[in-house]
Design a protein around this motif. Structure first.
Motif, PDB file in Angstrom:
ATOM      1  N   GLU A 153       0.829  -1.209   0.000  1.00 53.80           N
ATOM      2  CA  GLU A 153       0.000   0.000   0.000  1.00 53.80           C
ATOM      3  C   GLU A 153       0.864   1.260   0.000  1.00 53.80           C
ATOM      4  O   GLU A 153       0.588   2.212  -0.740  1.00 53.80           O
ATOM      5  CB  GLU A 153      -0.935   0.011   1.217  1.00 53.80           C
TER       6      GLU A 153
ATOM      7  N   LYS B 145       1.111   4.174  -2.976  1.00 51.94           N
ATOM      8  CA  LYS B 145       0.888   5.601  -2.710  1.00 51.94           C
ATOM      9  C   LYS B 145       2.065   6.453  -3.180  1.00 51.94           C
ATOM     10  O   LYS B 145       1.885   7.574  -3.616  1.00 51.94           O
ATOM     11  CB  LYS B 145       0.633   5.839  -1.220  1.00 51.94           C
TER      12      LYS B 145
ATOM     13  N   THR C  77      -7.246  10.398   4.994  1.00 56.98           N
ATOM     14  CA  THR C  77      -6.882   9.758   3.727  1.00 56.98           C
ATOM     15  C   THR C  77      -8.084   9.017   3.134  1.00 56.98           C
ATOM     16  O   THR C  77      -8.347   9.111   1.933  1.00 56.98           O
ATOM     17  CB  THR C  77      -5.700   8.787   3.937  1.00 56.98           C
ATOM     18  N   ALA C  78      -8.815   8.295   3.988  1.00 55.91           N
ATOM     19  CA  ALA C  78      -9.998   7.565   3.511  1.00 55.91           C
ATOM     20  C   ALA C  78     -11.030   8.539   2.947  1.00 55.91           C
ATOM     21  O   ALA C  78     -11.632   8.273   1.899  1.00 55.91           O
ATOM     22  CB  ALA C  78     -10.607   6.750   4.653  1.00 55.91           C
TER      23      ALA C  78
ATOM     24  N   ARG D 101     -10.485  11.559   1.650  1.00 58.06           N
ATOM     25  CA  ARG D 101      -9.982  12.131   0.397  1.00 58.06           C
ATOM     26  C   ARG D 101     -10.077  11.155  -0.766  1.00 58.06           C
ATOM     27  O   ARG D 101     -10.246  11.563  -1.903  1.00 58.06           O
ATOM     28  CB  ARG D 101      -8.534  12.598   0.570  1.00 58.06           C
ATOM     29  N   GLU D 102      -9.960   9.863  -0.483  1.00 59.09           N
ATOM     30  CA  GLU D 102      -9.989   8.853  -1.546  1.00 59.09           C
ATOM     31  C   GLU D 102     -11.392   8.308  -1.799  1.00 59.09           C
ATOM     32  O   GLU D 102     -11.579   7.513  -2.718  1.00 59.09           O
ATOM     33  CB  GLU D 102      -9.025   7.719  -1.196  1.00 59.09           C
TER      34      GLU D 102
ATOM     35  N   THR E 183     -15.469   8.087  -2.781  1.00 61.50           N
ATOM     36  CA  THR E 183     -16.352   8.627  -3.819  1.00 61.50           C
ATOM     37  C   THR E 183     -17.202   9.723  -3.183  1.00 61.50           C
ATOM     38  O   THR E 183     -17.210   9.891  -1.949  1.00 61.50           O
ATOM     39  CB  THR E 183     -17.283   7.521  -4.348  1.00 61.50           C
TER      40      THR E 183
ATOM     41  N   LYS F 154     -18.010  10.117   0.735  1.00 64.17           N
ATOM     42  CA  LYS F 154     -17.762  11.345   1.502  1.00 64.17           C
ATOM     43  C   LYS F 154     -19.021  11.786   2.230  1.00 64.17           C
ATOM     44  O   LYS F 154     -18.961  12.196   3.393  1.00 64.17           O
ATOM     45  CB  LYS F 154     -17.256  12.453   0.574  1.00 64.17           C
TER      46      LYS F 154
END
Length: 136
Positions: free
Chosen positions: A47, A51, A109-110, A112-113, A115, A119
């Motif tokens: 991972e 990144k 981070t979750a 920002r990544e 959908t 969100k």
């Protein structure tokens, strides 16, 4: 916290930036700092490599000490959410924002990544979460 005795008077070990150093961080290699921080998040080598945009064996070599450094250290630091200076030299604060924890970084981070739907779900969960007294 590490304390040395000097004629019976405890002396705190500090670096030149006057941040107290913890025993667990004194003398750590770049690879050890990468591994320890990566496992705190938690994140796999694969991972982290994805990144950063490098291959997993590169992360493994850094962590084992087979490689003394890398041009990717700033990107690795960013992916781990730590200061590049701390990662490379062990000087200065570990986290650029002193109040953020590894778990908080994982949540950011979750988010920002995620959908748009994801969100919205995270925002609704945060809005309905019980608040600590005093708004903390």
């Amino acid at each position: 916290m590490s304390i040395d005795s000097n004629i019976g008077v405890p002396i705190f070990k500090v670096n030149r930036h006057t941040y107290l150093l913890l025993n667990e961080n004194i003398g750590m290699t770049i690879g050890q700092r990468i591994r320890k921080t990566r496992l705190e998040i938690p994140m796999t080598q694969t991972e982290l490599a994805e990144k950063v945009g490098i291959k997993q064996p590169t992360i493994s070599e850094l962590e084992k000490g087979d490689s003394a450094g890398s041009a990717y250290l700033p990107a690795i630091a960013a992916a781990l959410g730590v200061s590049a200076l701390w990662l490379q030299t062990e000087k200065g604060p570990k986290y650029p924002i002193k109040s953020i924890t590894p778990k908080e970084l994982l949540l950011i981070t979750a988010y920002r990544e995620a959908t748009d739907e994801g969100k919205t779900f995270i925002e609704m969960a945060c809005a309905s979460a019980p608040k600590l007294p005093g708004g903390k």
